[in-house]
Scaffold this motif. Structure first.
Motif, short mmCIF file in Angstrom:
data_model
loop_
_atom_site.label_atom_id
_atom_site.label_comp_id
_atom_site.label_asym_id
_atom_site.label_seq_id
_atom_site.Cartn_x
_atom_site.Cartn_y
_atom_site.Cartn_z
N THR A 41 0.84 -1.20 0.00
CA THR A 41 0.00 0.00 0.00
C THR A 41 0.87 1.25 0.00
O THR A 41 1.85 1.33 0.75
N GLU A 42 0.53 2.20 -0.85
CA GLU A 42 1.27 3.46 -0.87
C GLU A 42 0.90 4.30 0.35
O GLU A 42 -0.29 4.52 0.62
N ARG A 43 1.89 4.76 1.05
CA ARG A 43 1.68 5.55 2.26
C ARG A 43 1.50 7.02 1.89
O ARG A 43 2.26 7.57 1.09
N ALA A 44 0.49 7.64 2.47
CA ALA A 44 0.23 9.05 2.21
C ALA A 44 1.29 9.92 2.89
O ALA A 44 1.86 9.55 3.92
N ARG A 45 1.54 11.08 2.33
CA ARG A 45 2.43 12.03 2.98
C ARG A 45 1.76 12.60 4.23
O ARG A 45 0.52 12.62 4.33
N PRO A 46 2.55 13.08 5.19
CA PRO A 46 1.95 13.71 6.37
C PRO A 46 1.03 14.86 5.96
O PRO A 46 1.30 15.57 4.97
N ALA A 47 -0.03 15.06 6.70
CA ALA A 47 -1.03 16.08 6.34
C ALA A 47 -0.41 17.47 6.26
O ALA A 47 -0.73 18.26 5.36
N TRP A 48 0.48 17.78 7.21
CA TRP A 48 1.08 19.12 7.20
C TRP A 48 1.93 19.34 5.96
O TRP A 48 2.01 20.46 5.43
N LEU A 49 2.55 18.25 5.46
CA LEU A 49 3.37 18.37 4.28
C LEU A 49 2.52 18.55 3.03
O LEU A 49 2.83 19.36 2.15
N ARG A 50 1.42 17.81 2.95
CA ARG A 50 0.53 17.94 1.79
C ARG A 50 -0.03 19.35 1.69
O ARG A 50 -0.27 19.86 0.59
N ALA A 51 -0.23 20.00 2.85
CA ALA A 51 -0.81 21.34 2.85
C ALA A 51 0.22 22.42 2.54
O ALA A 51 -0.15 23.56 2.24
N TRP A 52 1.50 22.08 2.61
CA TRP A 52 2.54 23.08 2.37
C TRP A 52 2.59 23.42 0.88
O TRP A 52 2.63 22.54 0.03
N HIS A 112 4.87 24.33 -1.11
CA HIS A 112 6.05 23.89 -1.87
C HIS A 112 6.32 22.40 -1.73
O HIS A 112 7.43 21.94 -2.01
N ALA A 113 5.32 21.63 -1.31
CA ALA A 113 5.52 20.19 -1.10
C ALA A 113 5.93 19.49 -2.40
O ALA A 113 6.68 18.51 -2.39
N GLY A 114 5.41 19.99 -3.52
CA GLY A 114 5.74 19.37 -4.80
C GLY A 114 7.22 19.41 -5.10
O GLY A 114 7.77 18.46 -5.68
N TRP A 115 7.90 20.48 -4.69
CA TRP A 115 9.33 20.57 -4.95
C TRP A 115 10.12 19.58 -4.10
O TRP A 115 11.19 19.10 -4.52
N LEU A 116 9.62 19.27 -2.92
CA LEU A 116 10.27 18.24 -2.12
C LEU A 116 10.15 16.87 -2.81
O LEU A 116 11.09 16.07 -2.77
N ALA A 117 8.99 16.63 -3.42
CA ALA A 117 8.82 15.38 -4.16
C ALA A 117 9.78 15.32 -5.36
O ALA A 117 10.38 14.28 -5.64
N VAL A 129 7.68 13.29 -11.47
CA VAL A 129 7.98 14.72 -11.53
C VAL A 129 6.79 15.51 -12.07
O VAL A 129 6.39 16.53 -11.50
N THR A 130 6.22 15.02 -13.16
CA THR A 130 5.12 15.78 -13.79
C THR A 130 3.86 15.79 -12.94
O THR A 130 3.08 16.73 -13.01
N THR A 131 3.63 14.76 -12.14
CA THR A 131 2.45 14.73 -11.28
C THR A 131 2.68 15.45 -9.95
O THR A 131 1.73 15.76 -9.25
N SER A 132 3.94 15.71 -9.60
CA SER A 132 4.25 16.35 -8.33
C SER A 132 4.43 17.86 -8.46
O SER A 132 4.04 18.62 -7.56
N ALA A 133 5.03 18.30 -9.56
CA ALA A 133 5.34 19.72 -9.71
C ALA A 133 4.09 20.52 -10.03
O ALA A 133 3.15 20.02 -10.65
#
Length: 470
Positions: free
Chosen positions: A12-23, A25-30, A142-146
């Protein structure tokens, strides 16, 4: 019987922490997490050739045998990129990417501990499985995160990570081989792999849109693997100290038969690996030849120069430092060309200029002393030329492919690149072992001359198409 909870968690794919998803610039971390794989893949590709000479001594092996440390990896990667990409689209790109790093890192550790050349080659095949799981997913992640309006910038960041790995490979490889030994060339992957898995678990987004099952083409995959393996094995056998012509003929015949079978299979398969209709397009066919030739020219010197320096009694560290000019020039041109070139230059213009510069660089390379620091300048120019040509050529290929076939087109470019890399290793090794050495008479460089002629031909074709375009 119900599935154990730990087994379900592993699938199962683990979700990112909620605080990170809300940030914001989270896409750039990905994107940064994906860059671990981009960096390591290219570092590994350019670092391993520096181990050829110490491996020959450690395992009392010929150059033709040692080259399979690279070829086994490249063949596995070529055969698996497309089928693993399909599996990732169905079962989750994040999950496939993370397990890819686990496989790649574990196989790297095994390579560093290999007790014989045969085991090392086998572990490199396992490493290729992990690398295919990484490379088949990297662009999609990359394309789905940025952010949508910064996708080109994000892809540029990924390209920069690849270029950095490619540029550092010869220097790092030469340093490790000259100080700690060849086993550490593989050991360096372990700490990076552990960090990448931890970062990926927390930073990569889950796969929200999965592709429907569209079937697979196992027969086509096996035929492609048989064709490419037989071809390169035939070249390898011919590279040995003797020339057993019967074995070479049999292997090349198997390669030809498997290639014919692959084409026939692709015409009948409901979900073929390769859309043969695309290859009938003149621009696409020319661009794929250009992609193959470009990577042959890029990786050929990575075999040629360390062997030449070793034969002259010089260290692999010195060879690595000189050789760094080639991938460094490639990295420079591939990452900063947009800022330095005239804004009006089209992709066709860049391809033409890059192919022409490659011919100039190779002529220069033929004129400099064979084993010296004077190689830096022509190698750097050749890298810049390839860094101009390759991205432009690939962009022109993708522009010629219909949107609904973009994934297949990307797979074709990756296959051409991988086969070009493998041929750069195999054919240059054949030239070194069957010729009188390097550079005079220049059997090794003759291979590169032919590949550069192909680049110039493709560049001329792009120029003609530009003139013909309305």
């Amino acid at each position: 019987m119900s599935t154990p909870g730990w087994l379900t968690a592993l699938g199962t794919e683990r979700a990112r922490p909620a605080w990170l998803r809300a940030w914001p610039h989270a896409g750039w971390l990905a994107v940064g997490a994906v860059c671990f794989g981009a960096f390591m893949g290219q570092l590994d590709a350019s670092i391993v050739t520096l181990t050829y000479q110490p491996l020959r001594g450690a395992f009392t092996a010929s150059l033709a045998e040692v080259q399979w440390v690279s070829l086994a990896y490249l063949l596995g990667l070529t055969a698996l990129l497309i089928p693993i990409g399909r599996l990732a689209d169905r079962h989750g790109r994040k999950l496939t990417y993370l397990y890819g790093f686990v496989v790649f890192t574990a196989a790297s550790a095994a390579c560093g501990l290999a007790p014989s050349l045969g085991w090392l080659v086998a572990f490199r095949v396992v490493q290729a499985v992990g690398a295919a799981m990484l490379q088949a997913n990297s662009v999609a992640l990359v394309t789905t995160s940025a952010p949508g309006n910064q996708m080109r910038t994000a892809l540029g960041v990924q390209a920069a990570a690849q270029a950095l790995g490619l540029a550092l490979g010869p220097t790092v490889g030469g340093l490790l081989v000259s100080t700690l030994g060849w086993r550490w060339v593989f050991g360096i992957n372990i700490p990076v792999g552990v960090l990448a898995v931890i970062a990926g678990v927390y930073l990569l987004p889950r796969t929200h849109h999965r592709a429907a099952a569209t079937g697979s083409d196992l027969t086509g995959t096996l035929l492609l693997a048989a064709a490419s393996t037989s071809l390169l094995l035939g070249i390898s056998v011919a590279s040995g100290p003797r020339l057993p012509s019967s074995e070479v003929i049999v292997l090349l015949a198997v390669a030809g038969a498997a290639a014919v079978g692959f084409v026939a299979r692709q015409r009948r398969a409901s979900a073929p690996l390769v859309d043969l209709g695309l290859l009938a397009h003149r621009d696409i066919a020319a661009g794929l030849v250009g992609a193959l030739s470009g990577y042959l020219v890029l990786f050929g010197p990575l075999v040629l120069i360390p062997v030449a320096f070793a034969d002259a009694g010089l260290s692999q560290l010195r060879a690595g430092l000189v050789l760094t000019a080639l991938p460094a020039g490639f990295a420079l041109a591939a990452t900063v060309a947009d800022r330095l070139l005239p804004s009006g230059w089209s992709e066709r213009t860049r391809a033409v200029v890059g192919s022409s510069m490659s011919l100039l660089a190779l002529v220069w390379l033929l004129e400099v002393p064979p084993v010296s620091g004077w190689l830096l300048a022509p190698l750097g120019l050749l890298g810049v030329a390839l860094g101009l040509f390759t991205p432009a050529n690939n962009a022109l290929v993708m522009a010629a492919i219909p949107g609904q076939s973009a994934a297949t087109g990307g797979g074709l470019v990756n296959m051409a690149r991988s086969l070009g890399t493998a041929l750069g290793v195999a054919v240059v090794t054949l030239a070194l072992n069957t010729g009188a050495g390097w550079p005079r008479p220049s059997t090794g460089l003759a291979v590169l001359v032919l590949a550069v002629v192909s680049l110039v031909t493709v560049g001329s074709a792009w120029a003609q198409r530009g003139a013909d375009a309305p």
